[in-house]
Design a protein around this motif. Structure first.
Motif, PDB file in Angstrom:
ATOM      1  N   SER A 116      63.272  54.631  86.247  1.00 41.94           N
ATOM      2  CA  SER A 116      64.132  55.752  86.629  1.00 41.94           C
ATOM      3  C   SER A 116      65.611  55.427  86.420  1.00 41.94           C
ATOM      4  CB  SER A 116      63.901  56.148  88.096  1.00 41.94           C
ATOM      5  OG  SER A 116      64.269  55.095  88.956  1.00 41.94           O
ATOM      6  N   PHE A 117      66.371  56.480  86.202  1.00 42.14           N
ATOM      7  CA  PHE A 117      67.827  56.407  86.072  1.00 42.14           C
ATOM      8  C   PHE A 117      68.417  57.086  87.291  1.00 42.14           C
ATOM      9  CE2 PHE A 117      71.767  58.614  84.909  1.00 42.14           C
ATOM     10  CZ  PHE A 117      72.533  57.542  84.485  1.00 42.14           C
ATOM     11  N   GLY A 139      73.292  48.009  86.992  1.00 40.41           N
ATOM     12  CA  GLY A 139      74.255  49.095  87.063  1.00 40.41           C
ATOM     13  C   GLY A 139      75.618  48.702  86.540  1.00 40.41           C
ATOM     14  N   ALA A 171      66.534  51.044  79.369  1.00 41.09           N
ATOM     15  CA  ALA A 171      66.058  52.420  79.511  1.00 41.09           C
ATOM     16  C   ALA A 171      64.671  52.588  78.904  1.00 41.09           C
ATOM     17  CB  ALA A 171      67.041  53.388  78.875  1.00 41.09           C
ATOM     18  N   SER A 199      62.493  51.257  81.643  1.00 41.78           N
ATOM     19  CA  SER A 199      62.845  51.642  83.007  1.00 41.78           C
ATOM     20  C   SER A 199      61.878  52.655  83.573  1.00 41.78           C
ATOM     21  CB  SER A 199      64.250  52.223  83.037  1.00 41.78           C
ATOM     22  OG  SER A 199      64.262  53.466  82.393  1.00 41.78           O
ATOM     23  N   HIS A 244      72.312  57.701  89.604  1.00 41.95           N
ATOM     24  CA  HIS A 244      73.761  57.608  89.494  1.00 41.95           C
ATOM     25  C   HIS A 244      74.429  58.271  90.691  1.00 41.95           C
ATOM     26  CE1 HIS A 244      74.267  61.791  87.635  1.00 41.95           C
ATOM     27  NE2 HIS A 244      72.975  61.635  87.819  1.00 41.95           N
ATOM     28  N   PRO A 294      76.413  54.512  87.391  1.00 37.61           N
ATOM     29  CA  PRO A 294      75.058  54.688  86.860  1.00 37.61           C
ATOM     30  C   PRO A 294      74.252  53.392  87.003  1.00 37.61           C
ATOM     31  CG  PRO A 294      76.569  54.287  85.060  1.00 37.61           C
ATOM     32  CD  PRO A 294      77.391  54.295  86.329  1.00 37.61           C
ATOM     33  N   ARG A 295      72.947  53.528  87.197  1.00 40.98           N
ATOM     34  CA  ARG A 295      72.078  52.354  87.240  1.00 40.98           C
ATOM     35  C   ARG A 295      70.691  52.707  86.744  1.00 40.98           C
ATOM     36  NH1 ARG A 295      68.973  51.864  92.466  1.00 40.98           N
ATOM     37  NH2 ARG A 295      69.671  53.581  93.776  1.00 40.98           N
ATOM     38  N   VAL A 296      70.016  51.689  86.227  1.00 43.75           N
ATOM     39  CA  VAL A 296      68.660  51.839  85.732  1.00 43.75           C
ATOM     40  C   VAL A 296      67.766  50.912  86.542  1.00 43.75           C
ATOM     41  CG1 VAL A 296      67.139  51.534  83.749  1.00 43.75           C
ATOM     42  CG2 VAL A 296      69.451  52.413  83.409  1.00 43.75           C
ATOM     43  N   MET A 316      71.877  48.677  78.734  1.00 46.08           N
ATOM     44  CA  MET A 316      71.415  49.926  79.334  1.00 46.08           C
ATOM     45  C   MET A 316      70.396  50.627  78.422  1.00 46.08           C
ATOM     46  SD  MET A 316      72.880  50.184  82.279  1.00 46.08           S
ATOM     47  CE  MET A 316      73.120  51.835  82.861  1.00 46.08           C
ATOM     48  N   SER A 369      67.634  46.811  89.961  1.00 46.14           N
ATOM     49  CA  SER A 369      68.359  47.681  89.034  1.00 46.14           C
ATOM     50  C   SER A 369      69.502  46.942  88.355  1.00 46.14           C
ATOM     51  CB  SER A 369      68.919  48.903  89.778  1.00 46.14           C
ATOM     52  OG  SER A 369      69.860  48.504  90.751  1.00 46.14           O
TER      53      SER A 369
END
Length: 196
Positions: free
Chosen positions: A21-22, A65, A16, A19, A24, A50-52, A12, A63
């Protein structure tokens, strides 16, 4: 378990940095666990997902997650009759998969205008469940059983999303995990989440 958490955290954090966007969400889940040579058990709980997104375009994203779920289940019964007695049980569950999803339409990114979307994905997960049972009869005999089991294995999930408001959506998802360690259970899940 520690290795899975460390690997997930490292993934994660690494993703990040690349990435776009984040995202959740949070909601409720129900899991049905069926061991290879045992009876099925059902347990409900709460989930945080949560996911990226590490690949995004106009109407689609890829993504990673980690939908974390915890749950409790319990029951109590009292029989009145020739062999009266009381029994109760309490179960605890923890589920933590790492899943790569392909997201389309609503909820794929924060900028998608579509009011409907869907996703499909696969990964690898960890599942833990414990059971405590107590029984006492009218002859003052008491019996107790405590058991716990954990397993790891491949996970698949799919679901749909409906837009509510400008950037939020409601997600309904189904999952299946095939345990490949210990008693090799089949673990089915269904959940509903509100994504922020």
């Amino acid at each position: 378990m520690k290795r899975i958490i460390l690997l997930t955290t490292a993934c994660m954090m690494g993703l990040a940095s690349y990435s776009q966007s984040f995202m959740h969400g949070a909601g409720a889940v129900v899991f049905v666990t069926k061991p290879t040579n045992g009876e099925a058990s059902t347990i409900g709980g709460l989930t945080y997902s949560p996911r990226v997104n590490f690949v995004e375009n106009d109407n689609m994203s890829v993504s990673v997650g980690v939908p974390l779920s915890v749950g409790l289940s319990g029951s109590y019964s009292s029989n009145r009759g020739s062999y009266s007695g009381e029994s109760n049980n309490l179960s605890f569950m923890f589920n933590a998969p790492v899943i790569v999803n392909l997201n389309f339409g609503c909820g794929a990114t924060k900028d998608v205008d579509s009011r409907f979307g869907f996703f499909i994905g696969a990964g690898y997960g960890y599942h833990y469940q414990s059971v405590n049972e107590n029984f006492s009869d009218s002859f003052e005999n008491s019996y107790s059983y405590s058991g716990k089991a954990s397993t790891t294995g491949p996970v698949g999930n799919a679901g749909i999303r409906f837009g509510v408001g400008e950037v939020h959506n409601i997600e309904v998802k189904f999952s299946f995990m095939k345990g490949i360690t210990n008693d090799k259970p089949n673990i089915f899940g269904i959940g509903a989440l509100f994504n922020f």
